[in-house]
Scaffold this active site. Structure first.
Site, short mmCIF file in Angstrom:
data_model
loop_
_atom_site.label_atom_id
_atom_site.label_comp_id
_atom_site.label_asym_id
_atom_site.label_seq_id
_atom_site.Cartn_x
_atom_site.Cartn_y
_atom_site.Cartn_z
N HIS A 70 67.89 -68.03 26.54
CA HIS A 70 67.62 -67.15 25.40
C HIS A 70 66.48 -67.66 24.52
O HIS A 70 65.96 -66.89 23.70
CB HIS A 70 68.87 -66.99 24.54
N ASP B 197 79.45 -67.07 33.06
CA ASP B 197 80.22 -66.27 32.11
C ASP B 197 80.44 -64.84 32.57
O ASP B 197 81.06 -64.04 31.85
CB ASP B 197 79.57 -66.30 30.72
N ASP C 293 73.50 -65.22 34.87
CA ASP C 293 74.30 -65.30 33.65
C ASP C 293 74.67 -63.89 33.20
O ASP C 293 73.94 -62.93 33.44
CB ASP C 293 73.47 -65.99 32.56
N HIS D 30 74.65 -62.68 30.33
CA HIS D 30 73.74 -62.21 29.28
C HIS D 30 72.31 -62.21 29.82
O HIS D 30 71.92 -63.07 30.59
CB HIS D 30 73.81 -63.13 28.06
#
Length: 341
Positions: free
Chosen positions: A123, A246, A159, A161
């Site tokens: 991120h 995740d 991931d 996200h």
């Protein structure tokens, strides 16, 4: 050659605060599991810290200076991202581990590598820490490969996200093909299939936004029908993976349903790409994953695949992501029509 595992205990000392999901327990759970039951065919090494020059390939110099000035200090960088006294050293080791993994693999000193790191990185943008991330580890790894003459890097981000920071770093370039599967909508809100790159990089960003509830079969379908044919057309010289776990069915921060067997199948698929195009050169770097048992089991499953265990096959299934897949394919056909037909 052994699979190289890069780890340093200093990275367990980064503590973003009580109750924070990106806790030291995450890396400790992985390391305790691997120490208790080592995977045959692996070798452990301590990584170096990333240098300022390595970080500046990805991050603005003023941003790097601002983060380095936080060494030994507690600070809150955004509502989700905080530092403790050891955080900057941990972040330097995390980025350094990703770069060192690339160096060792490109030099033929390891067949493949997994950087077992925290804080995560995907991120972090050039001038901004966010989403638990300080430096963008996988982007630093990709830039190390570019600095060593690699002109086609594939970065797969599974991931849950979207890897907005990695996309941001390479959105206008074609020397990295960025492919991201992620729950959508979800933090950070980016990663729509219409985000396909810009300028010279148009067509080299492949976003696969998926609805909540997708599991092993949905991911297998995405890989088999979109990601793998595009990757084969690109013919990477190195494969990088932002390996977040995740999307696991037990993870508390998202709503996907992937199992550790599913992650092993995804790892097997990217390993096959590397075997076909770049003599097996693949580097994984740890991103998210917040259920400790699921995180340790999924990490082990991928390491075992890298070390030679037979990966479960990608098993397509009638997909709850069918409409999303149609939209994804339509968004990518202007750039990869021959691969997708």
């Amino acid at each position: 050659m052994a699979v190289l595992l890069l780890f340093d205990e200093t990275m367990t000392q980064h503590n973003p605060g009580p109750g924070h999901p990106e806790s030291p327990d995450r890396l400790e759970a992985i390391w305790n599991d691997l120490r208790a039951r080592p995977v045959a065919g692996t070798e452990v090494a301590a990584p170096p810290q990333a240098t300022r020059d390595e970080l500046r390939r990805v991050h603005d110099d003023a941003y790097v200076a601002r983060i380095l000035a936080l060494r030994g200090r507690e600070a809150r960088l955004d509502p989700d991202t905080a530092t403790s006294a050891a955080s900057v050293d941990a972040a330097l080791l995390a980025a350094g581990a990703a770069a060192e993994a690339v160096r060792r693999v490109l030099a033929g000193q390891a067949q493949s590598a997994f950087a077992l790191v925290r804080p995560p990185g995907h991120h972090a943008e050039s001038t901004r820490a966010m989403g638990f991330c300080l430096f963008n580890n996988v982007a630093v790894a990709a830039s190390e490969a570019h600095a060593r003459g690699v002109s086609r890097v594939l970065c797969v981000d599974w991931d849950v996200h979207h890897g907005n920071g990695t996309q941001h770093s390479f959105y206008t370039r074609r020397d990295l093909l960025f492919c991201s599967t992620h729950q959508y909508p979800l933090y950070p809100g980016t990663g729509h299939e219409s985000e396909t790159g810009q300028g010279a990089g148009e067509g080299f960003t492949v976003n696969l936004p998926l609805p909540a509830g997708c599991g092993d079969g949905d991911y297998a379908t995405c890989f088999a029908d979109v990601l793998l044919p595009i990757a084969d057309a690109y013919r990477p010289e190195l494969v990088l993976v932002s390996a977040g776990f995740d999307a696991h069915r037990d993870d508390p921060l998202a709503g996907m349903a992937v199992t550790e067997e599913g992650f092993a199948a995804l790892c097997g698929a990217v390993k096959e790409i590397a075997d076909r195009h770049c003599p097996g050169r693949v580097v994984l770097t740890l991103e998210g994953g917040y259920d400790l048992r699921a995180l340790a089991r999924s990490t082990r499953a991928c390491i075992e695949v890298l070390a030679g265990a037979e990966a479960p096959p990608l098993r397509r299934a009638p997909s709850r992501a069918a409409s999303a897949l149609r939209a994804i394919r339509e968004a990518q056909k202007p750039y990869w029509r021959a691969a997708l037909e």
